[in-house]
Design a protein around this motif. Structure first.
Motif, PDB file in Angstrom:
ATOM      1  N   LEU A  64      35.989  41.908  37.013  1.00 24.19           N
ATOM      2  CA  LEU A  64      37.266  42.604  36.918  1.00 24.19           C
ATOM      3  C   LEU A  64      37.022  44.081  36.665  1.00 24.19           C
ATOM      4  CD1 LEU A  64      39.414  40.237  34.661  1.00 24.19           C
ATOM      5  CD2 LEU A  64      39.795  40.705  37.078  1.00 24.19           C
ATOM      6  N   TRP A  65      37.922  44.898  37.172  1.00 23.41           N
ATOM      7  CA  TRP A  65      37.862  46.341  36.966  1.00 23.41           C
ATOM      8  C   TRP A  65      39.146  46.847  36.323  1.00 23.41           C
ATOM      9  CZ3 TRP A  65      33.607  49.306  37.824  1.00 23.41           C
ATOM     10  CH2 TRP A  65      32.593  48.758  38.627  1.00 23.41           C
ATOM     11  N   ASP A  88      32.282  41.214  33.497  1.00 21.18           N
ATOM     12  CA  ASP A  88      31.534  40.304  34.362  1.00 21.18           C
ATOM     13  C   ASP A  88      31.729  38.865  33.907  1.00 21.18           C
ATOM     14  OD1 ASP A  88      29.329  39.602  36.308  1.00 21.18           O
ATOM     15  OD2 ASP A  88      28.318  39.082  34.424  1.00 21.18           O
ATOM     16  N   ARG A  89      32.032  37.993  34.857  1.00 19.75           N
ATOM     17  CA  ARG A  89      32.161  36.551  34.616  1.00 19.75           C
ATOM     18  C   ARG A  89      33.135  36.253  33.480  1.00 19.75           C
ATOM     19  NH1 ARG A  89      26.008  34.480  34.653  1.00 19.75           N
ATOM     20  NH2 ARG A  89      25.599  36.644  34.042  1.00 19.75           N
ATOM     21  N   GLN A 109      46.743  35.311  33.936  1.00 20.66           N
ATOM     22  CA  GLN A 109      45.967  36.375  34.546  1.00 20.66           C
ATOM     23  C   GLN A 109      45.338  37.245  33.469  1.00 20.66           C
ATOM     24  OE1 GLN A 109      45.558  36.547  37.919  1.00 20.66           O
ATOM     25  NE2 GLN A 109      46.703  34.610  37.913  1.00 20.66           N
ATOM     26  N   GLN A 154      43.920  41.229  32.636  1.00 18.48           N
ATOM     27  CA  GLN A 154      43.896  42.632  32.994  1.00 18.48           C
ATOM     28  C   GLN A 154      43.004  43.389  32.026  1.00 18.48           C
ATOM     29  OE1 GLN A 154      48.180  43.579  33.002  1.00 18.48           O
ATOM     30  NE2 GLN A 154      47.947  44.070  35.173  1.00 18.48           N
ATOM     31  N   ASN A 157      34.464  47.542  33.290  1.00 17.48           N
ATOM     32  CA  ASN A 157      34.129  46.370  34.094  1.00 17.48           C
ATOM     33  C   ASN A 157      33.827  45.188  33.185  1.00 17.48           C
ATOM     34  OD1 ASN A 157      31.503  44.762  35.235  1.00 17.48           O
ATOM     35  ND2 ASN A 157      32.977  45.178  36.868  1.00 17.48           N
ATOM     36  N   TYR A 196      38.895  31.690  36.578  1.00 17.60           N
ATOM     37  CA  TYR A 196      37.615  32.358  36.418  1.00 17.60           C
ATOM     38  C   TYR A 196      37.548  33.549  37.357  1.00 17.60           C
ATOM     39  CZ  TYR A 196      32.502  32.838  36.294  1.00 17.60           C
ATOM     40  OH  TYR A 196      31.219  33.302  36.151  1.00 17.60           O
ATOM     41  N   TYR A 197      37.071  34.675  36.845  1.00 14.85           N
ATOM     42  CA  TYR A 197      36.830  35.868  37.644  1.00 14.85           C
ATOM     43  C   TYR A 197      35.349  36.187  37.636  1.00 14.85           C
ATOM     44  CZ  TYR A 197      41.838  37.030  37.529  1.00 14.85           C
ATOM     45  OH  TYR A 197      43.210  37.025  37.670  1.00 14.85           O
ATOM     46  N   TRP A 198      34.793  36.464  38.821  1.00 11.57           N
ATOM     47  CA  TRP A 198      33.409  36.931  38.870  1.00 11.57           C
ATOM     48  C   TRP A 198      33.287  38.323  38.271  1.00 11.57           C
ATOM     49  CZ3 TRP A 198      29.639  33.659  39.624  1.00 11.57           C
ATOM     50  CH2 TRP A 198      29.870  32.502  40.380  1.00 11.57           C
ATOM     51  N   ASN A 216      35.895  33.976  31.974  1.00 11.61           N
ATOM     52  CA  ASN A 216      36.424  32.617  31.920  1.00 11.61           C
ATOM     53  C   ASN A 216      37.684  32.647  31.071  1.00 11.61           C
ATOM     54  OD1 ASN A 216      36.893  29.831  31.254  1.00 11.61           O
ATOM     55  ND2 ASN A 216      34.762  29.385  31.782  1.00 11.61           N
ATOM     56  N   TYR A 217      38.827  32.328  31.679  1.00  6.49           N
ATOM     57  CA  TYR A 217      40.086  32.379  30.961  1.00  6.49           C
ATOM     58  C   TYR A 217      40.910  31.127  31.240  1.00  6.49           C
ATOM     59  CZ  TYR A 217      42.600  33.700  35.236  1.00  6.49           C
ATOM     60  OH  TYR A 217      43.163  33.719  36.490  1.00  6.49           O
TER      61      TYR A 217
END
Length: 121
Positions: free
Chosen positions: A110-111, A98-99, A1, A3, A96, A106-108, A101-102
């Protein structure tokens, strides 16, 4: 994950400076753009500044000439140097990404949790 962890907020007098940082944790392959938003009590969240992976920047008119956004890609960290602070800069500042890749996916977008900036007159 992944953060986003923000730090650097606090209480300063008008005319003072603060430097915010936001680090993305985890095994990250890439992040497109990173940005700082802020939200004052009773107001909508607004974009303060953003920066692309290539270093291109944009700023809200209200902070141009006073704030500088930067990033250190190797550390997956974005910074916001805030100078000549005004009482109207008082808000919770949110990071924030944006996009993202981990390793785990993948997260569009994150905040971060937000960090309080208070500027006294």
């Amino acid at each position: 994950q992944v953060q986003l962890v923000e730090s650097g907020g606090g209480l300063v007098q008008a005319g003072g400076s603060l430097r915010l940082s936001c680090a993305a944790s985890g095994t990250i392959f890439s992040i497109n753009a990173m940005a700082w938003y802020r939200q004052a009590p009773g107001k909508q969240r607004e974009l303060v500044a953003n920066i692309t992976s290539g270093g291109s920047t944009n700023y809200a008119d209200s902070v141009k000439g006073r704030f500088t956004i930067s990033r250190e890609n190797a550390k997956n960290t974005v910074y916001l140097q805030m100078n000549s602070l005004k009482p109207e800069d008082t808000a919770v500042y949110y990071c924030n990404a944006d996009r993202v890749n981990y390793r785990g996916g993948y997260y569009w977008a994150l905040w971060g949790q937000g960090t309080q900036v208070t500027v006294s007159s």
